[in-house]
Each structure stands twice: as C-alpha cells, then as structure tokens.
Design a protein around this motif. Structure first.
Motif, PDB file in Angstrom:
ATOM      1  N   ALA A 148      38.050  27.977  46.886  1.00 59.25           N
ATOM      2  CA  ALA A 148      37.427  27.359  45.953  1.00 59.25           C
ATOM      3  C   ALA A 148      38.203  25.926  45.520  1.00 59.25           C
ATOM      4  O   ALA A 148      37.621  24.981  44.964  1.00 59.25           O
ATOM      5  CB  ALA A 148      37.759  28.354  44.556  1.00 59.25           C
ATOM      6  N   ALA A 200      32.013  22.587  39.230  1.00 59.87           N
ATOM      7  CA  ALA A 200      33.291  23.798  39.013  1.00 59.87           C
ATOM      8  C   ALA A 200      32.907  24.685  40.226  1.00 59.87           C
ATOM      9  O   ALA A 200      31.987  24.788  40.542  1.00 59.87           O
ATOM     10  CB  ALA A 200      32.860  24.537  37.742  1.00 59.87           C
ATOM     11  N   ASN A 201      33.986  25.163  40.437  1.00 61.34           N
ATOM     12  CA  ASN A 201      34.215  26.430  41.617  1.00 61.34           C
ATOM     13  C   ASN A 201      34.621  27.513  40.957  1.00 61.34           C
ATOM     14  O   ASN A 201      35.870  27.280  40.270  1.00 61.34           O
ATOM     15  CB  ASN A 201      34.935  25.770  42.821  1.00 61.34           C
ATOM     16  CG  ASN A 201      33.992  24.842  43.758  1.00 61.34           C
ATOM     17  OD1 ASN A 201      34.609  24.098  44.251  1.00 61.34           O
ATOM     18  ND2 ASN A 201      32.743  25.014  43.651  1.00 61.34           N
ATOM     19  N   MET A 202      34.421  28.583  41.299  1.00 62.65           N
ATOM     20  CA  MET A 202      34.855  29.727  40.708  1.00 62.65           C
ATOM     21  C   MET A 202      35.587  30.525  41.809  1.00 62.65           C
ATOM     22  O   MET A 202      35.190  30.596  42.939  1.00 62.65           O
ATOM     23  CB  MET A 202      33.600  30.551  40.532  1.00 62.65           C
ATOM     24  CG  MET A 202      33.878  31.687  39.814  1.00 62.65           C
ATOM     25  SD  MET A 202      32.897  32.106  38.205  1.00 62.65           S
ATOM     26  CE  MET A 202      33.033  34.094  38.011  1.00 62.65           C
ATOM     27  N   PHE A 210      36.370  34.468  42.539  1.00 57.41           N
ATOM     28  CA  PHE A 210      35.649  35.551  42.013  1.00 57.41           C
ATOM     29  C   PHE A 210      36.835  36.711  41.877  1.00 57.41           C
ATOM     30  O   PHE A 210      37.605  37.000  42.498  1.00 57.41           O
ATOM     31  CB  PHE A 210      34.488  36.175  42.939  1.00 57.41           C
ATOM     32  CG  PHE A 210      33.357  35.134  42.922  1.00 57.41           C
ATOM     33  CD1 PHE A 210      32.227  35.529  41.934  1.00 57.41           C
ATOM     34  CD2 PHE A 210      33.332  34.146  43.424  1.00 57.41           C
ATOM     35  CE1 PHE A 210      31.024  34.627  41.779  1.00 57.41           C
ATOM     36  CE2 PHE A 210      32.400  33.355  43.191  1.00 57.41           C
ATOM     37  CZ  PHE A 210      31.024  33.706  42.536  1.00 57.41           C
ATOM     38  N   ARG A 269      31.066  32.879  33.558  1.00 55.88           N
ATOM     39  CA  ARG A 269      29.779  32.809  34.352  1.00 55.88           C
ATOM     40  C   ARG A 269      28.773  31.826  33.990  1.00 55.88           C
ATOM     41  O   ARG A 269      28.013  31.107  34.593  1.00 55.88           O
ATOM     42  CB  ARG A 269      29.169  34.164  34.603  1.00 55.88           C
ATOM     43  CG  ARG A 269      30.180  35.108  35.519  1.00 55.88           C
ATOM     44  CD  ARG A 269      29.624  36.651  35.442  1.00 55.88           C
ATOM     45  NE  ARG A 269      27.994  36.823  35.967  1.00 55.88           N
ATOM     46  CZ  ARG A 269      27.832  36.915  37.261  1.00 55.88           C
ATOM     47  NH1 ARG A 269      28.623  36.558  38.099  1.00 55.88           N
ATOM     48  NH2 ARG A 269      26.550  36.836  37.470  1.00 55.88           N
TER      49      ARG A 269
END
Ligand SMILES: Nc1ncnc2c1ncn2[C@@H]1O[C@H](COP(=O)(O)OP(=O)(O)OP(=O)(O)O)[C@@H](O)[C@H]1O
Ligand SMILES: [Mg+2]
Lengths: 331, 380
Positions: B166, B96-98, B100, B66
C-alpha cells in the motif's frame, strides 16, 4: 503413572474417569488390533482413504487386467472368441503365450492412428469450445446473488435428470433436414434449401459441447465462487482497472478450475462413441467408433482390447506427466 | 510515545483556524437497505496526521473507510481528498491506498510481485519499479523473503507485505483497516512503533481503524470515537481520556466510575452536585452553564481516587465503603469498593510499600477521596 490405571475396569467405568470408548479401545482384542494397525502405520485417516482405493481396485483395476489379458491373446473362433493366455501344454508344462501382434497391428494400420489423432482433435476443440462458453457462465453464476445462483445451478444440473441418449436423440430432431432449425429458417424464408447439419463434424461438436458443458461449468464455478473478492478490491485500490484485474487476478487464480474442467471434458470426449455414432457421418473417424466396430462387427476382441489399452495409455501418461510437473511447481 | 509525538502535537493543525484540511468528510451517510451503517459523519483530517477511528464492532468504521477508498457509494454527503471531490471517482483513480484487514495479498504472486503490482498499473519504468520495491523491502525488513509466496510467510510478515504494497505507491492517504488485528500482543506492540516510524518517515496521512483503545492511544495524533454509525467525539488521546464529553466515550476508553447526580450549585468557578449514588456531594473546580436541578453524571477515573483507613478532612468528594475485591497486579492494585449506596467503585492505587500487612485488605472500611479537578461532568 497415575493410580487410576490400576483400578479394575468396572470401577473405572462407574467412576466415569474416562470416556467409555477409550475404555473399550483399551480392552485386549481391540487393543491388539489397534497396536497392530499402528505398527503398520495405519491410522484413522488412512482407513478412510483406503476404502475408496479398495473400491477402485475392485471395479477398475480388475476389469482392466481382464482387458489387458484379452489384448495379449489371439482371436479365435471360440467362446469367448480369443485364445487362452495361460495353458497346460502336454499336461505338464504351464505355457504363457503373449501375443503382441494386436498392438503391432495398431501401429501398422494407419486407420487407428488417424482415429486416435482425429479423436484427440475433436476432443481438444470441444474442450476449448466448452471452456469459452462455460467460463462466462461459471463466472456469472459465481458473481450472482445467492437466489439467482441457485436457480442457475439448477439449470446447469437439470439435463442430467433425463437420459443422455434421449438428449442426443433430441439433437437429431433439432438438426436434421426437416428438423426444428431448418423448418424455422425455411418458413421465415432465410433459406430455400435445408442446411445439412446432421452427420457432419459440426453436429458432433454440438453434441459433445452440449453434453459435456456442465462438467466444465461445475468445477470452474466451484473455483470462482471460492475466490476472495477482496483481492479484486485490492487490485482496484492499487490502480488496476476491472478488465485488467480479470486477466491478472481472476484468470490466473482460476487455473486449477480450468484444468479440472478441461480434463473432465477432454478425457471422456476422446473415447466418446454415442455422439459420433448418432450425430456424426461416415467420415467422422473416432476411436470410440473404431473400438465398437472391432468388438461387435468384426468380433475381434483382442484387437478391440488393444485399442482400449492404447487409448488408456495415451490419456494416462500425459496426465501423469502433467501432474508431476504441477507438483514440482507447487513445492 | 508521548515524547515521540510531541513534535507533531505542538503543530496541532486542527486548532489552527487557517489550516486547510486534507481530507474533508462532510455529512456522509451510508444506508444498506433500511439499515443506517454510517450516519451523518463530518470529519476533517489534516496532512501528516495519524488519525484513528475507534469504536465497537459493527459501528461503521470499516464502512467509512471503504467509502474513502471508493468501494462503497455514499448515500449522502461528500468526501474531498486534497480539495478534490471523490464522489463518482472509482477506487483505481483515487489517491488513497488501503491496507485490508485480511491483507488481501495476491496468492499467485511473490512478495516482490505483490509490492510491484501497484507500480506496474501506473506504467512506472522497470528500473524504477525494481528500485522502489527494494526500498520498500528494506523498510519493512523483508529483503530475504522477496521471492516467497504469501502462504510461505508468517502472519506478521504478511502484514508487512500488505503495508509495503500500500505504501510503495506513495499515496496521499493510507487507509488501514485493523492493520494489527491478526498479530499477537508482543508483535503487535513492536509493529505499532514501526507503523508510527513509517508514518513519520513517509509523511503520508494515515487513517487507521481499530477497536483496540490502547492501540488508538499509542498510535494516533487524534482519535475519532464512533458509536452506532456516528462520530461521538474527536480529540487527541489525552483529550479523549481526560475530557470525554459523553458517558459513552468515558466508558469506552479506559475504565471509569460514573455517579449520577443533580446540580445544586453552578457558579463561574465551581459546580456542586448532589449524588445519592456517590453518597456525598461532588465538587468540581470549573463552572458549567446548566440549570440547577439538571440531571448530570460525574466520571472519575480509578487512578485519580485514593483510599485511606482514616477519615480525611472535608465532606465533598469523599465517600466511604467496604473493600469487596482486590486484584494485585504488582506495580499497582485494583480495589473494588462497595459504597453505602450499593454502587461498586473501582480504584487503582500504586503499591508504594512492599509489606503486604500495611496495605488495605478485604472487608476493611475505607474512605475514598479525589481532587476537585479529577471529576468530569457529563450531561449526555
Ligand atoms: N454490504 C452490507 N450490507 C448490509 N449491511 C452491511 C454491509 N456492510 C456492513 N453492513 C453493516 O453495517 C454495520 C457496520 O459495518 P462495519 O463493517 O463498518 O463495522 P465495523 O465498525 O468495521 O465493525 P468491526 O469492528 O466488527 O469490523 C454493521 O452492522 C454491518 O452489519
Ligand atoms: Mg471492520
């Protein structure tokens, strides 16, 4: 078929093979009841739902039928002041006399139309004001830490602890010509003459918005508080700025809360009587007041009942259509 | 998996002193009040890597991820992605892509809408959006489900939507927080391969958080093992498994027999360790630089030990005990042997013969031996 089923009851209990409740339900009278209920398609859940339905039937539908009956009667100088719907004529014929004149009267006399439209307008504007004021409050509450949240929730609910009538009277004290606001403004010297606020539409809006704001805030708060905050993180992660995320994520997801809150404000506001009577002027024409006048001043119970039925239909039918379209959209 | 990865592994940018790390985490710490969730972590991750953060529950993996995504502020330290300092850059401006752990799909949007969301934020032209969304839908094989809402999908399908959402922005870095946590074993294994394929096809650097060591071994180019907010070891799956450098890592990855002992001889080409727990002297075929008498632990993996009824030659790396428990797994059997010191030892042996009568059985006295190269000496 297991052997156990043939054991005598006493032995079954002492053996502890089954929970006692199951054994009891297996005994003849209970079993018959259970099987009969099952045949009719009634299961535990239905029973739980049936109870509030019975309650509604008793305390909503029955009075409604009375009102409907009176609305179809004729005004009469009698006790009660309307004619009977069902009568014995010449002791042999059972006559049913339905009088639709009351409803026709509502259509003919434009007083009623104007009152309906004006009530709807006042209710709509009040609902929008409640939404504009209540949404930020509910949002703030939902995003606050749990300690402040509880305090805020308390503050929203607190007014309910005093009588509604008393609170409306308090507004008279605030708004009247020698009331709180005017006195302060006069003593500071901002104005030379008191601003007339009492007995205006302005006062009615203040009263309605003040009184019904909690009904907007609470369902909105419940909705916003339940929202999954990781959705906003996901939106930010995908390049969405906070303001835009509010309009593309938070707001659309809170629509059920907005609808619930708006209905809770709009419906009672349409029929509101106390606030326009106490804060409004002679030109504040609202259906609740008309109804009151018909009932108590004119003692015309049938017309008053017809007004009440018409209000109900005007509210219920659009809501039913709305719900139907919602259900279609969901499926 | 090893074959699939070999092409990448031979590159090994982490062993190349000239290689420039793509993601640089320097002395990063995170405190929640007094509680230290991430403690002074430094980590270099290279382009095209599939890096796994592995550790037990609550060890700070998600917090570290995170911080990379920008959802938590650093208490201390720096993060660089592609040479750019990330401190103070909000999540919506990071490359950056996350993905979840809970997928966080937007419930009021269709599958298509979810995937297109990130592109719309960048004001990509509509035709381009449609084209790229369609490509992503094909990639994750969700074409027929494009018009559905998330609640009308299965868990595995939702997970693929989250991945597509993402990936579609072609980020420099993809952060995945327990991406396969919600899937059943079979789907999980399938998706692991899919993930590796996607990673190799897209050339995006992946950082995957997991607490499943098998998953980490299958997926990653390198693993960073975390414990109590700290990175305790970084290495390829083989390094982590065969050359753990602490008792925690040896114990955390796979199962292991740990013998406490004291150094009695430490030469250039061997060490000799006396261990009461093992009931014999332990001989390791490489030198250490410790002082004789120092307390050490020797870790021996169960599959590197062999059992026999007859006493083998040699005194070292040879102990004896009684078979306490056997678990027959078909292809191999797991034996629990109680040594004379009272310590339980775990041994796995392939079932080479079919006849059960020939196999070692309960309460038999057995000898356990292993090679000088099998044990790992641990000083912490
Ligand atoms: N917002 C917060 N406030 C206080 N403590 C937190 C917060 N977020 C995480 N922690 C604590 O930090 C520690 C690390 O949390 P983190 O979520 O990073 O664990 P994790 O390694 O992802 O575990 P898991 O495998 O269970 O997801 C935990 O002990 C947790 O209680
Ligand atoms: Mg986590």
């Amino acid at each position: 078929m297991s052997r156990k089923a043939y054991l005598p009851l006493g032995e079954r209990i002492t053996k502890g093979a089954e929970p006692l409740s199951r054994v009891v339900w297996g005994l003849p009278p209970m079993r018959w009841f259970r099987i009969a209920a099952h045949r009719m398609g009634i299961q535990g859940r239905t029973g739980v739902i049936a109870l509030p339905y019975l309650w509604l039937l008793l305390f909503f539908l029955v009075p409604f039928i009375f009102v409907l009956k009176i609305s179809l009667a004729e005004a009469a100088i009698a006790m009660p002041p309307y004619s009977a719907l069902i009568e014995w004529a010449e002791d042999t014929y059972l006559t049913v006399r339905v009088n639709v004149a009351n409803f026709l009267f509502l259509i003919e006399d434009d007083l009623y139309w104007k009152a309906y439209l004006n009530s709807a307008k006042v209710a709509l504007i009040s609902t929008i004001l409640c939404l504009l004021i209540g949404y930020p409050m509910a949002y703030g509450m939902a995003r606050a830490t749990s300690a402040t949240r509880n305090v805020m929730l308390m503050l929203v609910i607190l007014p309910f602890w005093t009588s509604f009538l008393l609170r409306v009277y308090a507004w008279i004290g605030i708004l009247k010509n020698n009331g709180l606001i005017n006195n302060i403004l006069l003593s500071v010297g901002i104005i030379d003459e008191p601003i007339v606020m009492m007995q205006t539409n302005f006062a009615v809006y203040i009263g309605i918005v003040y009184s019904y704001l909690p009904f907007m805030i609470l369902p909105l708060y419940a909705n916003l508080e339940r929202m999954d905050m990781t959705l906003l993180e996901a939106a930010a992660d995908l390049g969405c700025r906070p303001t835009k995320a509010f309009f593309t994520i938070t707001l659309p997801l809170s629509i059920p809360g907005i609808i619930a809150g708006s209905l809770l404000v709009f419906i009672p506001a349409v029929g509101e009587f106390v606030i326009p009577a106490l804060l409004g002027g002679p030109d504040t024409l609202m259906i609740g007041r008309v109804l009151w006048d018909e009932f108590f001043a004119n003692r015309d119970w049938p017309v008053a009942s017809a007004v009440a039925i018409a209000v109900l239909l005007l509210l219920v039918i659009p809501i039913m259509f709305f719900q139907r379209s919602q259900m279609k959209e969901a499926s | 998996m090893a074959e699939a990865r070999s092409g990448v592994q031979t590159l090994e940018p982490w062993n190349d002193p000239d290689a420039k790390p793509y993601i640089r985490i320097q002395n990063v710490s995170k405190k929640f009040g007094d509680f230290v969730a991430v403690n002074n972590v430094s980590l270099d991750i290279y382009q095209n890597e599939l890096f796994c953060l592995l550790g037990g529950s609550g060890c700070g993996k998600s917090t570290l991820l995170r911080m990379l995504a920008g959802f938590e502020n650093l208490t201390n330290g720096n993060i660089f992605i592609d040479g750019v300092d990330m401190v103070g850059i909000p999540p919506y401006d990071r490359p950056a892509n996350m993905m979840f752990q809970s997928y966080a799909l937007f419930p009021h949007m269709t599958v298509e809408g979810n995937i297109a969301f990130g592109l719309k934020q960048d004001r990509v032209p509509k035709t381009e959006i449609n084209k790229r969304v369609k490509e992503m839908l094909d990639l994750v094989q969700l074409g027929p489900f494009a018009k559905r809402r998330p609640h009308q999908l299965s868990g595995g399908q939702r997970q693929r939507v989250a991945l597509a959402r993402a990936l579609v922005k072609q980020p420099k870095v993809l952060l995945l927080d327990e991406p396969l946590g919600a899937l059943d074993k079979k789907l999980r294994e399938e998706t692991q391969f899919e993930l590796v394929n996607i990673q190799e096809g897209s050339g995006v650097t992946f950082i995957v958080v997991t607490h499943d060591q098998e998953e980490a071994m299958t997926l990653s180019t390198r693993i960073g093992v975390m414990d109590k907010g700290e990175i305790v070891q970084v290495g390829t799956p083989t390094e982590i498994y065969e050359y753990p450098d602490s008792r925690f890592v040896a114990d955390f990855i796979g199962s292991v027999n740990m013998f406490e002992g004291r150094i009695i001889e430490d030469e250039a080409d061997h060490v000799r360790i006396a261990s009461d727990e093992a009931g014999c002297n332990l001989f390791i075929d490489h030198g250490l630089s410790t002082t004789p008498g120092a307390k050490v632990w020797v870790a021996v993996r169960p599959e590197k030990i062999s059992l026999s009824r007859e006493k083998p030659n040699g005194e070292e790396n040879c102990t004896t005990g009684r078979v306490d428990e056997i678990a027959y797994l078909g292809n191999l059997s797991v034996y629990r042997v109680e040594l004379e010191s009272g310590k339980q030892m775990r041994v796995t042996m392939p079932n080479l013969v079919r006849d059960a009568a020939e196999r070692i059985t309960w309460d038999e006295r057995v000898y356990a031996t292993w090679q000088p190269s099998s044990g790992v000496v641990l000083t912490r």
